[in-house]
Design a protein around this motif. Structure first.
Motif, PDB file in Angstrom:
ATOM      1  N   GLU A 267       6.515  19.179   1.850  1.00  0.00           N
ATOM      2  CA  GLU A 267       5.638  18.190   1.215  1.00  0.00           C
ATOM      3  C   GLU A 267       6.267  16.790   1.263  1.00  0.00           C
ATOM      4  OE1 GLU A 267       4.554  18.055  -3.217  1.00  0.00           O
ATOM      5  OE2 GLU A 267       3.741  19.931  -2.423  1.00  0.00           O
ATOM      6  N   SER A 268       7.566  16.799   1.004  1.00  0.00           N
ATOM      7  CA  SER A 268       8.305  15.546   0.986  1.00  0.00           C
ATOM      8  C   SER A 268       8.316  14.896   2.376  1.00  0.00           C
ATOM      9  CB  SER A 268       9.723  15.864   0.532  1.00  0.00           C
ATOM     10  OG  SER A 268      10.442  14.718   0.341  1.00  0.00           O
ATOM     11  N   GLN A 269       8.514  15.744   3.380  1.00  0.00           N
ATOM     12  CA  GLN A 269       8.567  15.236   4.753  1.00  0.00           C
ATOM     13  C   GLN A 269       7.200  14.673   5.163  1.00  0.00           C
ATOM     14  OE1 GLN A 269      10.323  18.108   7.269  1.00  0.00           O
ATOM     15  NE2 GLN A 269      10.749  16.658   8.894  1.00  0.00           N
ATOM     16  N   LYS A 270       6.132  15.350   4.733  1.00  0.00           N
ATOM     17  CA  LYS A 270       4.770  14.911   5.076  1.00  0.00           C
ATOM     18  C   LYS A 270       4.505  13.519   4.458  1.00  0.00           C
ATOM     19  CE  LYS A 270      -0.016  16.495   4.385  1.00  0.00           C
ATOM     20  NZ  LYS A 270      -0.402  15.785   3.184  1.00  0.00           N
ATOM     21  N   LEU A 271       4.927  13.387   3.209  1.00  0.00           N
ATOM     22  CA  LEU A 271       4.700  12.105   2.529  1.00  0.00           C
ATOM     23  C   LEU A 271       5.505  10.974   3.195  1.00  0.00           C
ATOM     24  CD1 LEU A 271       3.336  10.628   0.246  1.00  0.00           C
ATOM     25  CD2 LEU A 271       5.154  11.357  -1.281  1.00  0.00           C
ATOM     26  N   ARG A 272       6.718  11.309   3.600  1.00  0.00           N
ATOM     27  CA  ARG A 272       7.545  10.310   4.301  1.00  0.00           C
ATOM     28  C   ARG A 272       6.877   9.892   5.607  1.00  0.00           C
ATOM     29  NH1 ARG A 272      12.901   9.287   4.366  1.00  0.00           N
ATOM     30  NH2 ARG A 272      13.315  10.058   6.453  1.00  0.00           N
ATOM     31  N   LYS A 273       6.349  10.890   6.317  1.00  0.00           N
ATOM     32  CA  LYS A 273       5.705  10.599   7.603  1.00  0.00           C
ATOM     33  C   LYS A 273       4.487   9.695   7.371  1.00  0.00           C
ATOM     34  CE  LYS A 273       3.799  12.660  11.782  1.00  0.00           C
ATOM     35  NZ  LYS A 273       2.790  11.630  11.812  1.00  0.00           N
ATOM     36  N   GLU A 274       3.696  10.050   6.356  1.00  0.00           N
ATOM     37  CA  GLU A 274       2.499   9.233   6.070  1.00  0.00           C
ATOM     38  C   GLU A 274       2.900   7.790   5.743  1.00  0.00           C
ATOM     39  OE1 GLU A 274      -0.082  12.904   4.186  1.00  0.00           O
ATOM     40  OE2 GLU A 274       0.390  11.186   2.907  1.00  0.00           O
ATOM     41  N   THR A 275       4.015   7.665   5.011  1.00  0.00           N
ATOM     42  CA  THR A 275       4.483   6.330   4.640  1.00  0.00           C
ATOM     43  C   THR A 275       4.913   5.560   5.898  1.00  0.00           C
ATOM     44  OG1 THR A 275       5.259   7.246   2.556  1.00  0.00           O
ATOM     45  CG2 THR A 275       6.082   5.074   3.138  1.00  0.00           C
ATOM     46  N   PHE A 276       5.747   6.206   6.730  1.00  0.00           N
ATOM     47  CA  PHE A 276       6.232   5.524   7.946  1.00  0.00           C
ATOM     48  C   PHE A 276       5.101   5.235   8.930  1.00  0.00           C
ATOM     49  CE2 PHE A 276      10.508   6.622   6.523  1.00  0.00           C
ATOM     50  CZ  PHE A 276      11.175   5.469   6.851  1.00  0.00           C
TER      51      PHE A 276
ATOM     52  N   VAL B  84       0.865  -1.174   0.000  1.00  0.00           N
ATOM     53  CA  VAL B  84       0.000   0.000   0.000  1.00  0.00           C
ATOM     54  C   VAL B  84       0.901   1.223   0.000  1.00  0.00           C
ATOM     55  CG1 VAL B  84      -1.644   1.271   1.464  1.00  0.00           C
ATOM     56  CG2 VAL B  84      -1.855  -1.212   1.201  1.00  0.00           C
ATOM     57  N   SER B  85       0.449   2.301  -0.638  1.00  0.00           N
ATOM     58  CA  SER B  85       1.276   3.511  -0.648  1.00  0.00           C
ATOM     59  C   SER B  85       0.405   4.757  -0.569  1.00  0.00           C
ATOM     60  CB  SER B  85       2.111   3.560  -1.921  1.00  0.00           C
ATOM     61  OG  SER B  85       2.786   4.784  -1.977  1.00  0.00           O
ATOM     62  N   PRO B  86       0.802   5.730   0.254  1.00  0.00           N
ATOM     63  CA  PRO B  86       0.047   6.978   0.299  1.00  0.00           C
ATOM     64  C   PRO B  86       0.495   7.956  -0.797  1.00  0.00           C
ATOM     65  CG  PRO B  86       1.790   7.039   1.930  1.00  0.00           C
ATOM     66  CD  PRO B  86       1.937   5.737   1.191  1.00  0.00           C
ATOM     67  N   ASP B  87       1.395   7.519  -1.663  1.00  0.00           N
ATOM     68  CA  ASP B  87       2.041   8.427  -2.606  1.00  0.00           C
ATOM     69  C   ASP B  87       1.093   8.809  -3.747  1.00  0.00           C
ATOM     70  OD1 ASP B  87       3.607   9.687  -4.429  1.00  0.00           O
ATOM     71  OD2 ASP B  87       5.335   8.403  -4.077  1.00  0.00           O
ATOM     72  N   PRO B  88       0.824  10.109  -3.936  1.00  0.00           N
ATOM     73  CA  PRO B  88      -0.081  10.516  -5.021  1.00  0.00           C
ATOM     74  C   PRO B  88       0.470  10.167  -6.409  1.00  0.00           C
ATOM     75  CG  PRO B  88       0.966  12.433  -3.997  1.00  0.00           C
ATOM     76  CD  PRO B  88       1.326  11.252  -3.161  1.00  0.00           C
ATOM     77  N   ALA B  89       1.779   9.952  -6.494  1.00  0.00           N
ATOM     78  CA  ALA B  89       2.371   9.627  -7.805  1.00  0.00           C
ATOM     79  C   ALA B  89       1.848   8.298  -8.340  1.00  0.00           C
ATOM     80  CB  ALA B  89       3.888   9.586  -7.701  1.00  0.00           C
ATOM     81  N   ILE B  90       1.394   7.415  -7.452  1.00  0.00           N
ATOM     82  CA  ILE B  90       0.859   6.127  -7.904  1.00  0.00           C
ATOM     83  C   ILE B  90      -0.316   6.374  -8.863  1.00  0.00           C
ATOM     84  CG2 ILE B  90      -0.430   4.057  -7.144  1.00  0.00           C
ATOM     85  CD1 ILE B  90       2.245   3.753  -6.022  1.00  0.00           C
ATOM     86  N   GLN B  91      -1.187   7.282  -8.426  1.00  0.00           N
ATOM     87  CA  GLN B  91      -2.364   7.636  -9.224  1.00  0.00           C
ATOM     88  C   GLN B  91      -1.925   8.241 -10.562  1.00  0.00           C
ATOM     89  OE1 GLN B  91      -5.325   7.125  -8.048  1.00  0.00           O
ATOM     90  NE2 GLN B  91      -6.635   8.187  -9.513  1.00  0.00           N
ATOM     91  N   THR B  92      -0.950   9.139 -10.470  1.00  0.00           N
ATOM     92  CA  THR B  92      -0.489   9.841 -11.666  1.00  0.00           C
ATOM     93  C   THR B  92       0.129   8.866 -12.665  1.00  0.00           C
ATOM     94  OG1 THR B  92       0.060  11.651 -10.191  1.00  0.00           O
ATOM     95  CG2 THR B  92       0.952  11.791 -12.409  1.00  0.00           C
ATOM     96  N   ILE B  93       0.980   8.005 -12.177  1.00  0.00           N
ATOM     97  CA  ILE B  93       1.654   7.066 -13.079  1.00  0.00           C
ATOM     98  C   ILE B  93       0.622   6.088 -13.656  1.00  0.00           C
ATOM     99  CG2 ILE B  93       3.410   5.249 -13.248  1.00  0.00           C
ATOM    100  CD1 ILE B  93       4.933   6.774 -11.036  1.00  0.00           C
ATOM    101  N   SER B  94      -0.363   5.721 -12.861  1.00  0.00           N
ATOM    102  CA  SER B  94      -1.400   4.816 -13.365  1.00  0.00           C
ATOM    103  C   SER B  94      -2.163   5.473 -14.512  1.00  0.00           C
ATOM    104  CB  SER B  94      -2.388   4.442 -12.261  1.00  0.00           C
ATOM    105  OG  SER B  94      -1.695   3.839 -11.201  1.00  0.00           O
ATOM    106  N   GLN B  95      -2.472   6.762 -14.344  1.00  0.00           N
ATOM    107  CA  GLN B  95      -3.171   7.467 -15.437  1.00  0.00           C
ATOM    108  C   GLN B  95      -2.302   7.507 -16.694  1.00  0.00           C
ATOM    109  OE1 GLN B  95      -3.910  11.222 -13.552  1.00  0.00           O
ATOM    110  NE2 GLN B  95      -5.720  10.473 -12.455  1.00  0.00           N
TER     111      GLN B  95
END
Ligand SMILES: Cc1cc2nc3c(=O)[nH]c(=O)nc-3n(C[C@H](O)[C@H](O)[C@H](O)COP(=O)(O)OP(=O)(O)OC[C@H]3O[C@@H](n4cnc5c(N)ncnc54)[C@H](O)[C@@H]3O)c2cc1C
Length: 582
Positions: free
Chosen positions: A337-346, A170-181
């Motif tokens: 933004e990067s730090q927030k995404l890292r925190k969400e991941t961890f 599972v990933s909270p990364d918004p890039a997953i959505q973008t790359i899927s599109q």
């Protein structure tokens, strides 16, 4: 965590009175399974010998997988130099990491659980491996598995009562959505389950060998639950140095302990080699089983002339496609933004959710758009802004030279960076493993022979061009992703980013192994001169000796290799039980 008790003190004491039926060499992806499954037969005594010990605590957390690389938990193999490759790598050699610990490489791998296609295993059968076609191997993938995603559970393809927990990444990364599109726009479909029978082309989040958010190696799935059995003996830090062979029959092994003491141990039924793609062929050759010319050259007496060490196959990945993320914004915004995404991941980890950041999304592409079979796998890795330098990521993970690592680390100080990694599935020329000397403790030579054929290079270039086209689609550019033009130190001055010449120069610098090497003890028909083991995994011409690990794969599957290796071990254990009427 309660790791198996160590039998080594008793083994070395000289007071061991146990009569072993089987000796299994190597407690990796395959060996841990073989030992556990054979120990289900209460009247067999199984001795499992492993060169390493317990894994490090960090190996539990998927995001920390790379911390074990280049440490004492890694065999740290290197290939030999090649004329047209590895120029951007440390010492112009390619890293071939392999786990040296209980669980072997399953204790240090990226945990992506992908089995291979129907086409892959049907090709095995066609190549002479009777009984290894897709319909015959599918029950063994299912047997191992405890699949946790009930929304996709289908008993025709998944198991729910095996010891190996398989969970979605599972990933909270918004890039997953973008790359899927972007993938949709490139004609790929979301196949939802990469282990579906009919899958060949498409993308999905990968499943993983994880349990409650932590690694589920073969140590955790197979050995630990059974290590209390009175007939399973696990000896740690014991390095096997030779197979003892009498009258063309294996009778035991010689080993060395950490104190440098050489000893032997015998068994009544079989020695099973599960020491992996580099060490299994090395042990055979040291013991006189290998290409006669090479053994004679090394001063080893020939016991059986077999093509051991040949047929080395691996997937080669290109690490030169780098995107940065919104670099025109203020650095403070990017860092926050990067730090927030890292925190969400961890934050997912304590909740028992399996995550690898962005890495779980995989695509399988037919770059010729003709055959219907994937010739390119695409993997993505995101590195958060300003993180790669601290962990020396590019040097440590992929073996970059200082010069190349500096370029990537510098980019990472300005933005998150996204590596889009095409991996070529086409192998037309194989490499080989050779002895460096007859010293069993010398690291063997690996002649990788990657991309030594025009078709392989063309496939890689097509894969690169596919990724470039995909990353220039609207969803990607709207999200702010833009390619960085990596300067390679040894290209022609007029070699412009995006041209075929540039890609070929990039390949020369940064095409390297993605850790899927297999094939050096090829399984095949008994009368096929290229086979080392027969379809029952027995070494041809030698009694009581089998090889059961990824080295026995005849052809590299068109995806990651751990699942297929574990399947071979499950099937291998059943073949043995059947042979002995158990
Ligand atoms: C860094 C990395 C990442 C990977 N990521 C993935 C992934 O995400 N998904 C995937 O499907 N595949 C992945 N792979 C590949 C996959 O893990 C391997 O194909 C698989 O683990 C091979 O299993 P094996 O049993 O053949 O060998 P191993 O698991 O390597 O086991 C061999 C064992 O034998 C022991 N040994 C060797 N020599 C001796 C000796 N002389 N005496 C005693 N013991 C010995 C070793 O220490 C080791 O424990 C990755 C591999 C690596 C290295």
């Amino acid at each position: 965590i309660k790791y198996p008790n160590d039998f080594t003190p008793t083994l070395l004491s000289g007071e061991c009175k146990i009569k072993f039926d089987f000796i299994v060499v190597g407690a990796g992806s395959a060996g841990a399974i073989i030992a556990a499954r054979l120990s289900e037969i209460a009247d067999w005594n199984i001795l499992l010998l492993e060169a390493g010990g317990d894994p490090p605590e960090s190996s539990e957390i998927p995001l920390k997988w790379s911390l074990a690389l280049n440490t004492e938990y890694d065999w740290k193999f290197l290939t030999e130099q090649e004329d047209n490759l590895f120029k951007g790598l440390d010492g112009e050699k390619c890293h071939v990491p392999r786990g040296c610990m209980l669980g072997g490489s399953s204790s240090m791998n990226v945990m992506l659980q992908i089995r291979g296609t129907k086409y892959d295993f049907d090709e095995w059968e066609k190549s002479g491996c009777a009984g290894w076609g897709f319909d015959s191997v599918l029950p063994y993938f299912i047997k191992s598995e405890n699949f946790t995603d009930m929304t996709r559970y289908d008993p025709k393809i998944h198991g729910n009562c095996g010891p190996l927990t398989v969970s979605p990444f599972v990933s909270p990364d918004p890039a997953i959505q973008t790359i899927s599109q972007a993938a949709d726009l490139m004609g790929l479909t979301n196949v939802k389950d990469l282990n579906k029978i009919e899958r060949s082309i498409g993308y999905a989040m990968s499943d993983s060998t994880t349990r409650d958010g932590l690694r589920c190696s073969t140590l955790k799935a197979f050995l630990m639950p059974n290590s209390g059995r009175p007939n399973l003996f696990v000896a740690k830090y014991i390095r096997v140095t030779r197979i003892l062979i009498e009258n063309k029959s294996a009778v035991g092994v010689e080993f060395v302990s950490t104190s440098g003491e050489f000893k032997t141990v015998n068994c009544t039924l079989e020695v099973i080699l599960s020491a992996g793609v580099v060490m299994s062929p090395q042990l055979l050759m040291i013991s006189g089983i290998g290409p006669a010319d090479h053994l004679k050259e090394m001063g080893v007496d020939v016991v059986a002339d077999l093509p051991v060490g040949k047929n080395y196959q691996d997937h080669v990945a290109y690490f030169g496609l780098v995107l940065s993320d919104g670099k025109n914004r203020p650095i403070e915004d990017i860092a926050a933004e990067s730090q927030k995404l890292r925190k969400e991941t961890f934050d997912l980890i304590p909740k028992g959710i399996s995550t690898m950041g962005l890495t779980g999304l995989l695509s399988f592409v037919d770059s010729k758009r003709a055959s219907g079979n994937p010739d390119i796998e695409i993997m993505k890795i995101r590195y958060s802004c300003n993180t790669t330098q601290q962990m020396n990521t590019f040097k440590n993970m992929f073996g970059f030279s200082d010069e190349m690592a500096k370029v990537y680390n510098e980019l990472n100080t300005h933005s998150d960076i996204l590596l889009m990694i095409p991996i070529s599935n086409i192998i037309t020329k194989t490499g080989h493993v050779l002895l460096r000397s007859k010293d069993p403790l010398a690291s063997p030579k690996i002649i990788a022979n990657y991309l030594s054929d025009q078709e392989e290079i063309d496939t890689m270039v097509r894969g690169i061009e596919f990724v470039v086209e995909m990353c220039k689609t609207k969803p990607m550019t709207d999200a702010g992703y833009a390619f960085e033009e990596i300067p390679f130190p040894n290209c022609e001055t007029n070699c412009k980013w995006g041209t075929k010449d540039y890609w070929k120069c990039g390949i020369k610098n940064l095409a390297t192994s993605i850790f899927h090497s297999v094939g050096t003890n090829k399984m095949g028909a008994i009368d096929d001169k290229t086979s080392v083991v027969d379809p029952c995994l027995k070494v041809i011409g030698i009694e009581k000796l089998r090889v059961i690990d990824c080295s026995a794969m005849p052809l590299l599957v068109t995806c990651n290799t751990n699942a297929a290796t574990m399947m071979m071990a499950e099937k291998g254990a059943d073949i043995i039980k059947t042979q002995y009427g158990k």
